[in-house]
Each structure stands twice: as C-alpha cells, then as structure tokens.
Design an enzyme around this catalytic site. Structure first.
Site, PDB file in Angstrom:
ATOM      1  N   CYS A  70      48.549  38.453  52.719  1.00 16.46           N
ATOM      2  CA  CYS A  70      47.225  37.962  52.304  1.00 16.46           C
ATOM      3  C   CYS A  70      46.541  37.202  53.448  1.00 16.46           C
ATOM      4  O   CYS A  70      46.961  36.100  53.789  1.00 16.46           O
ATOM      5  CB  CYS A  70      47.412  37.071  51.071  1.00 16.46           C
ATOM      6  SG  CYS A  70      45.963  36.111  50.596  1.00 16.46           S
ATOM      7  N   CYS A  73      45.265  33.750  52.602  1.00 13.33           N
ATOM      8  CA  CYS A  73      46.402  32.822  52.481  1.00 13.33           C
ATOM      9  C   CYS A  73      46.809  32.306  53.856  1.00 13.33           C
ATOM     10  O   CYS A  73      47.054  31.107  54.034  1.00 13.33           O
ATOM     11  CB  CYS A  73      47.605  33.523  51.855  1.00 13.33           C
ATOM     12  SG  CYS A  73      47.366  34.081  50.163  1.00 13.33           S
TER      13      CYS A  73
END
Length: 145
Positions: A70, A73
């Site tokens: 991600c 993230c």
C-alpha cells in the site's frame, strides 16, 4: 482510598505493568525487562501481541493497520512515527495486515491505511486514509479525555 493506576503492556517483552497515574508522565519502565513502557515511537505488533495491546492497555492506544503493498501506507509511516514522538503518553502501534490477516480481520478494516483508537479494550474512533503528522496529532488529541 487507593490511587488510580493504569495497565500498560511493555512494547519490548509484552509484560502487563500497573503504573500509578502520578507516574504515567515520568517515563515509567517495565517491571520485568526495565525497558521504557512509553517509547514515543510506534511498535510493530504481530498476531499474538495485537489483542493483548488492545485489551490490556488502559491508556489511549492508536493502531495503524497497514500493508506492505500500500503506497499511502508507506507514505504515512514516517508521519505516524512523527506523531508518536509528539504524544509520548499515547501508545502508538502498527500491524501489517497482509502479514497478519487473521489477526486484523476482527477489526473490519475496509481501506488502508486505517488508524483505530482504543481505550480500555474498546474501539473509540477510527480514521482511514493517509494523513500528515499534524493531522494525526490533532485527531489523537481530540480523543484524549
């Protein structure tokens, strides 16, 4: 009348410590391993430690649910760390959902990154999406009582 105290899970050895409220701001150390209980930086959780940290910590605990694939993230990780350094009396932790999928499943994470705030074993708030450190700090401060 007994003095109020808080339970804190040691981020190093996972021992549960009882810390008097008057000492919570005095950089308490673990009674088992003597390491700091409140580190001012996020610690990595795994399948075994996630539940214990959430259930046993009496202080505000913010868990970042993230995944290695991600991009938001990965962009938020240094921001989360910066926020943790500004709020040393809050427990900041991270769990990698692609590595510990079963551990994260009960928390119904639908998008990444998602920060979930817990107090006394109960979810009190959640915030999805990458945020800069100042907004993370603002959000966490809004949850402190």
């Amino acid at each position: 009348m007994s003095e109020q105290s808080f339970h804190l899970v040691c981020p190093h050895c996972q021992a549960t410590n009882r810390v008097p409220a008057a000492k919570i701001n005095a950089a308490p150390n673990c009674g088992k391993c003597s390491q700091p209980l409140l580190t001012g930086s996020p610690h990595e959780l795994n399948a075994q430690t996630l539940n214990k940290v959430i259930q046993k910590n009496d202080v505000l605990t913010v868990v970042d649910f993230w995944a290695s694939w991600c991009q938001p993230c990965l962009m938020m990780a240094p921001q989360f760390k910066a926020a943790a350094s500004q709020l040393p009396q809050v427990v900041f932790a991270k769990i990698q959902t692609d590595k510990y999928e079963q551990a994260a499943a009960p928390y119904n994470i639908r998008s990444l990154p998602t920060m979930v705030a817990f107090r006394n074993g109960k979810e009190i708030a959640r915030q999805s999406g990458a945020l800069p450190s100042d907004q993370i700090v603002q959000w966490v401060q809004s949850l402190q009582s």
